[in-house]
Design a protein around this motif. Structure first.
Motif, PDB file in Angstrom:
ATOM      1  N   ASN A 194      26.689  28.831 -31.431  1.00  0.00           N
ATOM      2  CA  ASN A 194      25.933  27.861 -32.126  1.00  0.00           C
ATOM      3  C   ASN A 194      26.880  27.466 -33.483  1.00  0.00           C
ATOM      4  O   ASN A 194      26.983  26.379 -33.769  1.00  0.00           O
ATOM      5  CB  ASN A 194      24.405  28.070 -32.260  1.00  0.00           C
ATOM      6  CG  ASN A 194      23.856  27.961 -31.094  1.00  0.00           C
ATOM      7  OD1 ASN A 194      24.190  27.499 -29.962  1.00  0.00           O
ATOM      8  ND2 ASN A 194      22.539  28.497 -31.146  1.00  0.00           N
ATOM      9  N   ARG A 197      30.738  26.267 -32.651  1.00  0.00           N
ATOM     10  CA  ARG A 197      30.836  25.191 -31.606  1.00  0.00           C
ATOM     11  C   ARG A 197      31.770  24.086 -32.256  1.00  0.00           C
ATOM     12  O   ARG A 197      32.611  23.686 -31.458  1.00  0.00           O
ATOM     13  CB  ARG A 197      29.577  24.724 -31.165  1.00  0.00           C
ATOM     14  CG  ARG A 197      29.514  23.773 -30.094  1.00  0.00           C
ATOM     15  CD  ARG A 197      28.011  23.197 -29.708  1.00  0.00           C
ATOM     16  NE  ARG A 197      27.041  24.325 -29.634  1.00  0.00           N
ATOM     17  CZ  ARG A 197      26.620  24.961 -28.383  1.00  0.00           C
ATOM     18  NH1 ARG A 197      27.261  24.662 -27.382  1.00  0.00           N
ATOM     19  NH2 ARG A 197      26.055  25.899 -28.485  1.00  0.00           N
ATOM     20  N   GLY A 244      28.182  29.950 -25.457  1.00  0.00           N
ATOM     21  CA  GLY A 244      26.789  30.336 -25.557  1.00  0.00           C
ATOM     22  C   GLY A 244      26.397  30.904 -24.195  1.00  0.00           C
ATOM     23  O   GLY A 244      25.190  30.808 -24.043  1.00  0.00           O
TER      24      GLY A 244
END
Length: 255
Positions: A194, A197, A244
């Motif tokens: 996260n 990214r 992820g």
């Protein structure tokens, strides 16, 4: 490591002087990557690197103990001086915590009787070690046009699989150290994914399966090459690959 550069993609594999880590290093070298083997024991690391070079790989070793912050920083400095960047980081180094192998005795991880110091030691390597290495190498990974991070986890990290009363894990003693450490690692993987990214860095966890290695007293039924294969696949994902995620040889692993 001597100063220099390479046109090859550069990969660091921690805990790579034996077992799955060595298999991953061999697989990446076969694909043409320049591979750095991270090993606590410099002699064993150099021996492994020499063997893979003899097989045609562009491989070298660096002394790396993931529980030693100073050593981690020094390894990152050496890799930076040699290559100037890092394209692939495979966080493979890990311990089971269950005594010396062979044999492995998982009964000492039963939650109601576990030694908290042993749990702390396992988390120190399997979770905090990943944080140390990843954070130290992030500046080099950010210099790559398409960096990938692969965290070697386990099917035991799946809460879905381990909580199934009819599943294969019910035959094993409950674990308060290794299994929770790998579950924490998959959760950590999502958080790094996260955060990174936006930088275009893909971060995934992989469960190699039950591989025949020293860590399980050679009771695994998969070869090292079979266990390394999904790790290598995630390490060379294209820019449009997943991030992820938690994967095994057959595809996604349930959380």
């Amino acid at each position: 490591m001597s100063d220099g550069t390479t046109d090859r993609e550069v990969a660091l594999v921690t805990g790579a002087n034996r077992g799955i880590g060595r298999g991953v290093a061999e697989g990446l070298a076969a694909l043409g990557l320049a591979v750095v083997i991270g090993a606590r024991d410099p002699r064993r690391g150099e021996e492994t690197a020499a063997a893979l070079r003899a097989a045609g790989g562009d491989v070298r070793a660096v002394a790396l103990d993931v529980t030693d912050q100073a050593r981690v920083r020094e390894a990152a400095k050496e890799i930076g001086a040699r290559f100037g960047r890092l394209d692939v980081l495979v966080n493979n180094a890990g311990i089971t915590g269950s005594g010396q192998v062979p044999p492995v005795d998982a009964r000492d991880q039963v939650p109601s009787t576990v030694d908290p110091d042993m749990v702390r030691k396992v988390f120190e390597t399997n979770v905090l070690g990943v944080i140390r290495v990843t954070n130290a190498l992030l500046p080099l990974l950010r210099r790559s046009p398409a960096a990938r991070i692969v965290n070697v986890s386990s099917h035991a990290a799946s809460l879905t699989l381990t909580s199934d009363p009819d599943g294969p894990f019910t035959a094993l003693p409950p674990s308060a150290a290794y299994t929770p450490s790998k579950a924490a690692l998959t959760a950590l993987t999502v958080q790094y994914a996260n955060e990174l990214r936006g930088d275009g860095i893909l971060v995934n966890a992989v469960a190699p399966g039950y591989v025949d290695t020293d860590s399980n007293g050679h009771t695994g039924f998969l070869t090292v090459a079979q266990g390394a294969a999904p790790v290598v696949r995630l390490a060379v994902l294209g820019a449009d690959g997943p991030t992820g995620g938690f994967f095994g040889a057959e595809g996604p692993v349930p959380w």
